[in-house]
Design a protein around this motif. Structure first.
Motif, mmCIF file in Angstrom:
data_model
loop_
_atom_site.group_PDB
_atom_site.id
_atom_site.type_symbol
_atom_site.label_atom_id
_atom_site.label_comp_id
_atom_site.label_asym_id
_atom_site.label_seq_id
_atom_site.Cartn_x
_atom_site.Cartn_y
_atom_site.Cartn_z
ATOM 1 N N GLY A 5 39.650 -47.847 23.761
ATOM 2 C CA GLY A 5 39.096 -47.589 25.095
ATOM 3 C C GLY A 5 38.261 -46.327 25.113
ATOM 4 N N LEU A 6 38.263 -45.653 26.264
ATOM 5 C CA LEU A 6 37.380 -44.496 26.451
ATOM 6 C C LEU A 6 38.096 -43.188 26.149
ATOM 7 N N SER A 7 37.436 -42.350 25.334
ATOM 8 C CA SER A 7 37.945 -40.996 25.115
ATOM 9 C C SER A 7 37.085 -39.966 25.827
ATOM 10 N N ALA A 8 35.974 -40.409 26.410
ATOM 11 C CA ALA A 8 35.143 -39.523 27.237
ATOM 12 C C ALA A 8 34.202 -40.396 28.045
ATOM 13 N N ILE A 9 33.851 -39.927 29.242
ATOM 14 C CA ILE A 9 32.904 -40.664 30.089
ATOM 15 C C ILE A 9 32.188 -39.644 30.975
ATOM 16 N N SER A 10 30.862 -39.769 31.036
ATOM 17 C CA SER A 10 30.054 -38.756 31.719
ATOM 18 C C SER A 10 28.829 -39.410 32.345
ATOM 19 N N PHE A 11 28.325 -38.869 33.464
ATOM 20 C CA PHE A 11 27.121 -39.469 34.051
ATOM 21 C C PHE A 11 26.006 -38.463 34.257
ATOM 22 N N HIS A 12 24.819 -39.023 34.476
ATOM 23 C CA HIS A 12 23.675 -38.206 34.895
ATOM 24 C C HIS A 12 22.871 -38.992 35.916
ATOM 25 N N THR A 13 22.289 -38.272 36.854
ATOM 26 C CA THR A 13 21.377 -38.894 37.820
ATOM 27 C C THR A 13 20.275 -37.877 38.112
ATOM 28 N N PRO A 14 19.061 -38.335 38.432
ATOM 29 C CA PRO A 14 17.959 -37.393 38.677
ATOM 30 C C PRO A 14 18.251 -36.443 39.840
ATOM 31 N N HIS A 15 17.508 -35.320 39.894
ATOM 32 C CA HIS A 15 17.828 -34.284 40.880
ATOM 33 C C HIS A 15 17.146 -34.504 42.228
ATOM 34 N N ARG A 16 16.385 -35.586 42.349
ATOM 35 C CA ARG A 16 15.755 -35.845 43.646
ATOM 36 C C ARG A 16 16.281 -37.129 44.277
ATOM 37 N N TYR A 17 16.313 -37.134 45.594
ATOM 38 C CA TYR A 17 16.739 -38.358 46.299
ATOM 39 C C TYR A 17 16.006 -38.442 47.624
ATOM 40 N N ILE A 18 15.985 -39.660 48.158
ATOM 41 C CA ILE A 18 15.562 -39.807 49.556
ATOM 42 C C ILE A 18 16.793 -40.213 50.358
ATOM 43 N N GLY A 19 17.004 -39.568 51.487
ATOM 44 C CA GLY A 19 18.110 -39.930 52.368
ATOM 45 C C GLY A 19 17.772 -41.246 53.066
ATOM 46 N N LEU A 20 18.765 -42.103 53.210
ATOM 47 C CA LEU A 20 18.486 -43.383 53.867
ATOM 48 C C LEU A 20 18.213 -43.210 55.356
ATOM 49 N N ASP A 21 18.608 -42.043 55.921
ATOM 50 C CA ASP A 21 18.214 -41.782 57.309
ATOM 51 C C ASP A 21 16.700 -41.591 57.394
ATOM 52 N N THR A 22 16.103 -40.983 56.355
ATOM 53 C CA THR A 22 14.640 -40.807 56.314
ATOM 54 C C THR A 22 13.950 -42.168 56.227
ATOM 55 N N LEU A 23 14.515 -43.031 55.389
ATOM 56 C CA LEU A 23 13.934 -44.380 55.235
ATOM 57 C C LEU A 23 14.071 -45.163 56.550
#
Ligand code: CAA
Length: 386
Positions: A5-23
């Motif tokens: 199984g897993l001995s480590a798990i890590s994520f990344h996501t970009p540093h910009r987003y649009i809020g869905l309230d803006t959309l």
């Protein structure tokens, strides 16, 4: 049998987003439709110089820094948003991370499902060769046409998983239930940057695949519904996970205990869909956002890829798992993001991914790895610390 199984798990996501309230404001619709009806708050947006390779390298780097790369002889890179019809994206990442040259590298595809196939195959491999390790990557940019019904369910992210024998975070169960049917609920022909899809139909087929996979899991000797403390679902949007959880509980004539699924949705709500990575973000969210000790608890996982293939399987939380998480790092990634305006979102959307023969990318990525340029159709990735 050797535990795997897993001995480590890590994520990344970009540093910009649009809020869905803006959309919602731009489209003149009630923001509750997104926050409650769809169950999403933000859409992560890659810059011009970020893609599945840079996100994957960012996600895997902390694992390599902490555990080294000795013993890794296989990279399985799962994605729906491949950048090349021939070359595996994992090979670019392999160089960026300085992984051993004696390593196999392959890309997996089946819509949002393929990371689960990669994980299962990695577990089988390390059961046979317990001194080896496999780096499994799930990395995707979920991109729908502007003004389409899927627009609010975009997002981007990568999850990296170190698969070993005698795992220290999650032991993946040997029993699983699988289901395949040939349907057109979501697909992306080779010449398209965005998918074609039949949204409502896809949600119905997702639920059907889950029940069929669950039945197969039960017939294969899987645990009973009551044995699970938490459930992690593929989350194209978090409301889909709520529907799935309700459906599975009803099928088992069990009470609907939404808290068994909600903790797993926290990361996805603010990142958006990340296709292959989304169920593993749900796993991470469960492990990192459940304050009680989960040692020995059983998680039920449902992975779905349109087209369609589904799999239900289980994972047991290993004692001491907390010591192998990257909880503070992940909190920083999410807390340090910046919101963009609707106009900036449209400009990012139109520019990604560039498919002209040559281009120099503006320096936008905040992380260590960048797609610096495309030179005569060759993608040039750089490590800014090298
Ligand atoms: N306040 C609260 N709720 C509201 C609301 C408001 N003001 N306005 C609308 N809603 C609710 C609706 O009642 C509806 O709820 P129910 O689902 O309970 O009926 C919900 O918000 C969605 O609204 P609509 O029915 O109007 O649906 P939509 O046109 O926005 O489309 C969707 C929803 C079909 C899921 C669309 O987002 C879509 O096509 N997404 C892409 C495809 C997708 O993600 N499919 C999932 C299964 S396939 C898969 O899992 C693979 C993958 O990753 C893509």
């Amino acid at each position: 049998m050797t535990a795997t199984g897993l001995s480590a798990i890590s994520f990344h996501t970009p540093h910009r987003y649009i809020g869905l309230d803006t959309l919602a404001e731009h489209h003149g619709i009630d923001p509750d439709k997104f926050s409650k009806g769809i169950g999403q708050e933000k859409i992560a947006l890659p810059g011009h110089d970020e893609d599945i390779v840079t996100m994957a390298a960012e996600a895997a780097k902390p694992i390599i820094d902490r555990y080294g790369s000795d013993g890794i002889d296989t990279v399985l890179f799962a994605t729906e948003t491949g950048i090349d019809q021939s070359k595996a994206a994992g090979i670019y990442m392999h160089r960026l991370l300085g992984l051993p040259a004696n390593c196999r590298n392959v890309e997996f595809k089946q819509a949002c499902y393929s990371a689960t196939a990669a994980l299962q195959m990695a577990c089988s491999y390390v059961a046979r060769k317990p001194d080896r390790k496999v780096l499994v990557i799930a990395s995707d940019v979920a991109r729908y046409d502007l003004d389409s019904s899927g627009e609010a369910t975009q997002g981007a992210g990568a999850v990296a998983m170190l698969v070993t024998a005698n795992p220290t975070v999650l032991e993946i169960g040997a029993n699983s239930g699988v289901f395949t049917e040939d349907i057109m609920d979501f697909w992306r022909p080779n010449d398209r940057r965005t998918p074609l899809f039949d949204g409502k139909y896809s949600t119905l087929r997702y639920l059907n695949a889950m029940i069929e996979a669950w039945k197969d899991y039960s017939e294969n000797g899987g645990h009973s519904y009551d044995a699970f403390s938490h459930f992690c679902y593929h989350l194209p949007f978090s409301r889909m996970g709520e529907k799935a959880h309700r459906h599975l509980a009803k099928a088992n004539k069990a009470p609907i205990e939404m808290d068994k699924a909600l903790t797993g949705m926290a990361y996805n709500r603010v990142i958006g869909n990340s296709y292959t990575a989304s169920i593993y973000l749900a796993v991470l969210s469960t492990l990192e956002n459940t304050y009680a000790d989960l040692t020995g608890q059983l998680l039920g996982l449902f992975s779905y890829g349109s087209g369609a293939t589904g799999e239900f399987f289980d994972a047991k939380v290993v004692e001491g798992y907390q010591d192998h998480l990257f909880t503070a790092r992940h909190a920083n990634i999410l807390n340090e993001r910046i919101a963009v305006s609707y106009d900036d979102y449209v400009s990012l959307w139109n520019a990604y991914p560039l498919d002209d023969g040559s281009a120099t990318m503006p320096e936008e990525a905040r992380g260590r790895y960048r797609l610096a340029s495309i030179d005569e159709n060759k993608r040039i990735y750089i490590d800014q610390h090298a």
